[in-house]
Design a protein around this motif. Structure first.
Motif, PDB file in Angstrom:
ATOM      1  N   SER A 123       0.815  -1.214   0.000  1.00 43.90           N
ATOM      2  CA  SER A 123       0.000   0.000   0.000  1.00 43.90           C
ATOM      3  C   SER A 123       0.846   1.260   0.000  1.00 43.90           C
ATOM      4  CB  SER A 123      -0.928  -0.004   1.219  1.00 43.90           C
ATOM      5  OG  SER A 123      -0.196  -0.069   2.421  1.00 43.90           O
ATOM      6  N   ASP A 124       2.150   1.104   0.082  1.00 45.92           N
ATOM      7  CA  ASP A 124       3.064   2.241   0.062  1.00 45.92           C
ATOM      8  C   ASP A 124       3.462   2.525  -1.387  1.00 45.92           C
ATOM      9  OD1 ASP A 124       4.864   4.228   0.555  1.00 45.92           O
ATOM     10  OD2 ASP A 124       6.235   3.010   1.761  1.00 45.92           O
ATOM     11  N   GLU A 125       3.237   3.753  -1.833  1.00 45.65           N
ATOM     12  CA  GLU A 125       3.550   4.104  -3.222  1.00 45.65           C
ATOM     13  C   GLU A 125       5.048   4.072  -3.488  1.00 45.65           C
ATOM     14  OE1 GLU A 125       1.807   7.800  -4.233  1.00 45.65           O
ATOM     15  OE2 GLU A 125      -0.270   7.104  -4.032  1.00 45.65           O
ATOM     16  N   SER A 126       5.846   4.340  -2.477  1.00 48.33           N
ATOM     17  CA  SER A 126       7.297   4.293  -2.678  1.00 48.33           C
ATOM     18  C   SER A 126       7.773   2.869  -2.980  1.00 48.33           C
ATOM     19  CB  SER A 126       8.016   4.827  -1.443  1.00 48.33           C
ATOM     20  OG  SER A 126       7.728   4.028  -0.308  1.00 48.33           O
ATOM     21  N   PHE A 127       7.068   1.873  -2.443  1.00 48.90           N
ATOM     22  CA  PHE A 127       7.424   0.489  -2.752  1.00 48.90           C
ATOM     23  C   PHE A 127       7.091   0.155  -4.198  1.00 48.90           C
ATOM     24  CE2 PHE A 127       6.620  -4.142  -2.731  1.00 48.90           C
ATOM     25  CZ  PHE A 127       7.869  -4.558  -2.316  1.00 48.90           C
ATOM     26  N   HIS A 128       6.019   0.731  -4.722  1.00 44.32           N
ATOM     27  CA  HIS A 128       5.704   0.543  -6.144  1.00 44.32           C
ATOM     28  C   HIS A 128       6.822   1.112  -7.012  1.00 44.32           C
ATOM     29  CE1 HIS A 128       1.155   0.555  -4.916  1.00 44.32           C
ATOM     30  NE2 HIS A 128       1.814  -0.512  -4.486  1.00 44.32           N
TER      31      HIS A 128
END
Length: 314
Positions: free
Chosen positions: A80-85
């Motif tokens: 759910s973390d955009e930085s992980f995407h």
């Protein structure tokens, strides 16, 4: 039988029955595989099981012996973390570019080294220097070369009118990842070139000469004859480069530490940051399991492609 005949008869030696050697039994293959299996069990299977368990817990680096079972919360949080995407996208770009660049440049160099020219032996020896150099040394040399003040790369780019604004290549979100890719490919291509050179030397010369006599050009000769021989080696190299690129840490960490602003942050860099900067071992283990799953998918996909190639579908 007379007494004289009895004295001339040779005495029978007692026969010692030898025990059957274990090397000739059905357990021989297992005996030879036992050390490798034990090594994998102790240093691979057990840590992997511990990582799987850790990824379902909330564990901190400050108190690793105390953990709380949280189920899939770590996986839900990281996805759910955009930085992980962005990390996944950067990892994908880095892996694809390394595989294509290392295998492609290695093939070109191997084709050149397979031709006869003066000093070919010296060139073949020198081409392995980047691969033989330690990763830390390569990272430090590359950092020096990309330095904004005295780096040779910036001087060359400024001389041809393509200088980076400010000269900070490794500090630029736009140019940091390409700089790391160039450094990684430069270190990897000697290995691929040596392997492919060995594969090229196994190409039957009579088939190549027959294709040339039949009027086939260089491209069609390479496609119809050479490529069919070296294709298994190319597939194996692509798999190895993919796994190695997914695991590469020291070069990226020493050059940029995943920055600037996460532009060069891959899965292993994110894992390290979660474990030792944020001190969240559970989240770090979940990120590691994502990498394991990706590696497993890559390996299974390569096996399916190899089977299809054996059947002639590829």
């Amino acid at each position: 039988m007379t007494v004289l005949e009895q004295t001339k008869a040779p005495a029978r030696r007692p026969t010692n029955r030898r025990r059957p050697s274990p090397l000739g039994s059905k357990w021989t293959p297992y005996l030879f595989l036992a050390p490798a299996a034990l090594f994998v069990l102790v240093f691979q299977a057990v840590p992997l099981a511990q990582e799987i368990y850790l990824s379902f817990t909330r564990t901190t680096l400050l108190n690793p012996t105390r953990s709380t079972w949280v189920g899939l919360d770590n996986y839900v949080r990281i996805f759910s973390d955009e930085s992980f995407h962005q990390t996944l996208l950067t990892t994908f770009i880095y892996v694809v570019a390394c595989v294509v660049g290392a295998v492609g440049s290695g093939l070109v160099v191997a084709l050149l080294l397979n031709t006869a020219f003066r000093g070919r032996g010296v060139v073949r020896a020198l081409i392995t220097v980047p691969w033989a150099a330690p990763g830390i040394a390569v990272a430090l040399i590359a950092t020096w070369m990309f330095n904004s003040q005295y780096g040779i790369v910036n001087r060359f780019l400024n001389a041809i009118g393509l200088g980076v604004p400010g000269g900070s290549i490794l500090d630029s979100p736009r140019y940091a990842l390409p700089a790391i890719l160039v450094t990684t490919i430069w270190q990897l291509f000697p290995f691929t070139s040596v392997v492919l050179l060995s594969a090229l030397q196994a190409v039957p010369q009579d088939l190549t000469e027959a294709a040339t006599v039949d009027g086939a050009g260089r491209w069609w000769t390479f496609r119809a004859v050479t490529w069919q021989v070296i294709k298994p080696a190319v597939g194996l190299l692509a798999l190895l480069m993919t796994i190695w690129s997914l695991r590469r840490f020291e070069l990226i960490w020493l050059m940029t530490k995943g920055g600037p602003v996460g532009a060069t942050e891959t899965l292993v860099i994110d894992l390290y940051s979660q474990a030792f900067d944020s001190k969240e071992l559970g989240s770090a283990a979940a990120i590691g399991m994502v990498g394991v799953i990706i590696s497993f998918i890559v390996i299974m996909g390569s096996r399916l492609v190899a089977r299809a190639a054996e059947k002639g579908d590829v």
